[in-house]
Design an enzyme around this catalytic site. Structure first.
Site, mmCIF file in Angstrom:
data_model
loop_
_atom_site.group_PDB
_atom_site.id
_atom_site.type_symbol
_atom_site.label_atom_id
_atom_site.label_comp_id
_atom_site.label_asym_id
_atom_site.label_seq_id
_atom_site.Cartn_x
_atom_site.Cartn_y
_atom_site.Cartn_z
ATOM 1 C CG ASP A 64 -2.190 0.720 1.099
ATOM 2 O OD1 ASP A 64 -2.311 1.503 0.154
ATOM 3 O OD2 ASP A 64 -3.085 0.528 1.956
ATOM 4 C CG ASP A 108 -9.258 2.637 -0.391
ATOM 5 O OD1 ASP A 108 -8.906 1.448 -0.517
ATOM 6 O OD2 ASP A 108 -8.580 3.482 0.234
#
Ligand code: DGJ
Length: 727
Positions: free
Chosen positions: A475, A545
């Site tokens: 990430d 997301d």
């Protein structure tokens, strides 16, 4: 032969199965573009370039008939100073402050195959490589233009090497990867814009005179613009019409632009963003630009996308996972956020029994003292408050159920509340003593430093070496500010952005080579670094997301302009959806997520027995259809940006099988939609079955494609999935 040099005409042709790129050595050895488009036989197209004398266009010495000026001539790699007032591809500053550059042809080589650019990800398996050496005779600077052909997929890659053969240091101030002069300008520019949770929305606007561009100066390719540009003729549809398109195999700052001049010609360019960039080249050193991937088609946007998809599927990266089945993942982020302990995770893993899930991925919060996003980035050791026995019980639990274990990292970051910060406050990207910005309460590690790269290689490597981990989610959750490296001298500060990307690639290269059995998934707050640079190492990327199925229609549809569905991770999440609060049917969430690399983002302990049975069916189905999703040709059929529904298809290359996914947005009375399928064999008959429905029939490929197929989708957010099998 895809690359040829026609000595008499001094003409280069760089061809693929359906396209030709042509340029020639012109008067005074300028390298002038002649053509890019549908395949043609070699011809001297200079006769087409007859710009009339025009005021205020200075000529170079020996200009053809005294009429040609660089300002109106199509140039392969334009430079500054010789009267071409459009955007240059290269900028260089010499020690005396001069920025004048006059690049002329010196020599060329044609080799079979290709070698990837040094230190940068690139395509492999090319057919032929052409390198054309240009020189600025006054300073002695050399530029090597490189072209690699991928015949079968109608792709040509381009990049440049700037070699400092001047004997003194020079500064490179602009170094684009490709510049393409096209002799007309009636095009729409297509780009992919967006933001966090709404990445890669499709923007299509007619070109106007002047420069129009998209780009990123955020340090990553970003959620906000993708490194992609297409110029499509005004009537180009998904299946007809001309498109010129380019993407960049690069994960940092980029620019993609179209510059329309007063002669109604367009210069399309792509490369590293020249703002915040400057690179000092000592005598003898070389600067290599990232690879641009170019394609042209007269068969519309779907064909453009398929050319890019084929580049990713068949030529990008060396991971063994490239076209291999990917595990169905369950990720605990939306199930627990930071709030978990060993018992809770063991419960979640235990409840995956019988669901057909392959891998449990432990997301953020397992390390340091990470109870929220204020702390611990950099402390890559297990938080023993939450996990007193380390990762082992979780790994063993997964394995006892026939699953594997994956782990989340955000290696490029540091929290000020961390053990790492106590020891290495100097490793942050910022100017000491000057106030600085935080993003999500965190700072970026200065990965332009080699010691930081080596440290990350060691800490991440140690965890992977000491635990049975099959999957890494990598990430990256903020964009750059305060870009300054304490290790570089003043004149090299504008190198930080690019040095960061180079060391990121080095880190990923070393880790993926050392752990070839670990599948790396990319992520940057969802799809904030969704580019071919990351896909070289991470064959799949968490697309957004925003996991709401209806939002995902646009996000996945837009992403597919450049990237194949196998590169997009998509998960079924809980309802109401955590990002937008929408409630959608379980089937719809699965239908949309199954159109990519599939998984779950929910707490299985909160599922009803009915939903558990559904999941078992979904995973069994996905395992069965995954080869079609991974290797099939993807077709966009109904556009969710302009319609109340969305439809896409996957068709196996032999056209034997297909999957059609149709999703309705909002209900209105008497809804009935006729959809014309695409990509099928018109002479074949297909057995069409509806999943979760009763429809079943044998229908002709011709009927399905030319007359269409009637879909009854009645309710809000309802999906229908049809399987087609050639009889
Ligand atoms: C952003 C990612 O996109 C999410 O999936 C999750 O991993 C969080 N970061 C964790 O902080």
């Amino acid at each position: 032969m895809p690359v040829q040099f026609w000595e008499e005409k001094k003409l280069f042709t760089v061809s693929t199965d359906n396209t030709t790129l042509a340029f020639s050595v012109f008067d005074c050895n300028y390298l002038l573009s002649q053509y890019y488009g549908k395949k043609i036989r070699p011809a001297d197209l200079l006769r087409l370039w007859q710009p009339g004398a025009s005021g205020f266009t200075p000529n170079y010495d020996g200009a053809f008939n005294g009429r040609h000026a660089l300002d109106v001539m199509p140039t392969e790699y334009p430079s500054y100073g010789g009267g071409d007032y459009r955007e240059p591809a290269i900028g260089v500053e010499f020690p005396n402050g001069s920025r004048l550059l006059d690049l002329k042809y010196v020599s060329h080589t044609i080799e079979n195959g290709n070698v990837e650019p040094e230190g940068l990800p690139g395509l492999s398996g090319g057919d032929q490589t052409l390198e054309v050496t240009l020189c600025d005779h006054f300073s002695g600077l050399t530029v090597v233009l490189r072209y690699v052909t991928y015949e079968k997929i109608d792709v040509i890659t381009r990049n440049a090497r700037i070699v400092n053969t001047t004997g003194a240091p020079v500064s490179v101030t602009r170094a684009l990867s490709a510049s393409l002069d096209i002799a007309e300008s009636k095009f729409d520019m297509i780009s992919l814009y967006g933001g966090h949770c709404w990445e890669r929305q499709v923007c299509r606007e007619p070109l106007r005179h002047g420069t129009q561009s998209v780009g990123s100066r955020r340090g990553t390719s970003s959620h906000h613009h993708n490194p992609f540009i297409a110029l499509a003729a005004p009537h180009t549809t998904e299946f007809t019409g001309e498109v010129y398109a380019a993407t960049l195999i690069y994960s940092g700052n980029f620019i993609a632009s179209a510059d329309v001049n007063y002669q109604d010609e367009v210069r399309m360019q792509i490369g590293i963003h020249p703002t915040d960039f400057r690179w000092k080249l000592e005598a003898g050193e070389t600067f290599t630009t990232p690879e641009a991937v170019l394609t042209y088609t007269d068969k519309g946007l779907n064909a453009m996308s398929q050319n890019f998809h084929n580049a990713v599927k068949h030529h990008l990266g060396h991971t063994k996972f490239r076209n291999a089945p990917r595990p169905i993942v369950i990720n605990n982020w939306e199930a627990t956020y930071f709030n978990f302990n060993e018992e809770k995770l063991l419960g979640i893993i235990d409840s995956c029994k019988g669901l057909g899930i392959d891998t449990f991925v432990l997301d953020d919060g397992w390390f340091g003292k990470r109870d929220n996003d204020h702390s611990s980035l950099g402390d890559w050791f297990v938080d023993t408050n939450k996990l007193p026995n380390g990762l082992t019980p979780l790994i063993e639990k997964c394995e006892s159920q026939g699953m594997t274990f994956g782990l989340w990292f955000e290696p490029e970051m540091i929290s000020e509340i961390s053990e790492l910060y106590k020891v290495h406050p100097d490793w942050c990207m910022r100017l000491p003593d000057r106030p600085y910005c935080r993003g999500r309460h965190q700072l970026i590690l200065d990965l332009s430093r080699d010691d930081v790269e080596q440290y990350l290689e060691k800490v991440v490597g140690d965890i992977l070496a000491n635990n049975r981990i099959s999957y890494v989610k990598w990430d990256m959750n903020r964009h750059f500010t305060d870009v300054y490296s304490t290790q570089l001298p003043a004149e090299r500060q504008p190198e930080v952005f690019h040095r960061y990307v180079l060391n990121l690639y080095k880190l990923l290269d070393n880790l993926t080579k050392r752990f070839p059995d670990v599948l790396f998934e990319g992520c940057s707050g969802g799809g904030g670094r969704f580019d071919m640079g990351m896909l070289y190492y991470d064959p799949q990327i968490w697309t957004s997301d925003d996991s709401d199925a209806i939002e995902r229609l646009k996000i996945q549809y837009g992403t597919s302009f450049v990237y194949p569905p196998q590169a997009m991770t998509a998960h079924v999440s809980a309802c109401p959806n955590h990002q937008v609060g929408r409630v959608t049917p379980f089937n719809t969430r699965a239908a949309v997520a199954m159109s990519a690399t599939f998984g779950y983002e929910l707490n299985p302990l909160q599922l009803s027995e009915e939903e558990r049975a559904e999941i078992a069916n979904q995973t069994a189905l996905y395992h069965k259809i995954q080869p079609i999703i991974m290797n099939g040709d993807f077709y966009r059929v109904v556009d969710p940006f302009t319609e109340n529904s969305c439809c896409w298809m996957f068709v196996t290359p032999d056209k034997d099988e297909a999957i059609v996914t149709y999703t309705h947005k909002l209900r209105f009375p008497y809804w009935h939609r006729r959809v014309k399928f695409v990509g099928l064999d018109e002479n074949a008959t297909y057995h069409v079955t509806e999943l979760h429905g009763s429809f079943e029939a044998d229908l002709g490929g011709d009927e399905l494609m030319y007359a269409g197929f009637a879909i009854q989708c009645c309710n809000d957010f309802e999906s229908k999935v049809f399987m087609l099998k050639k009889i």
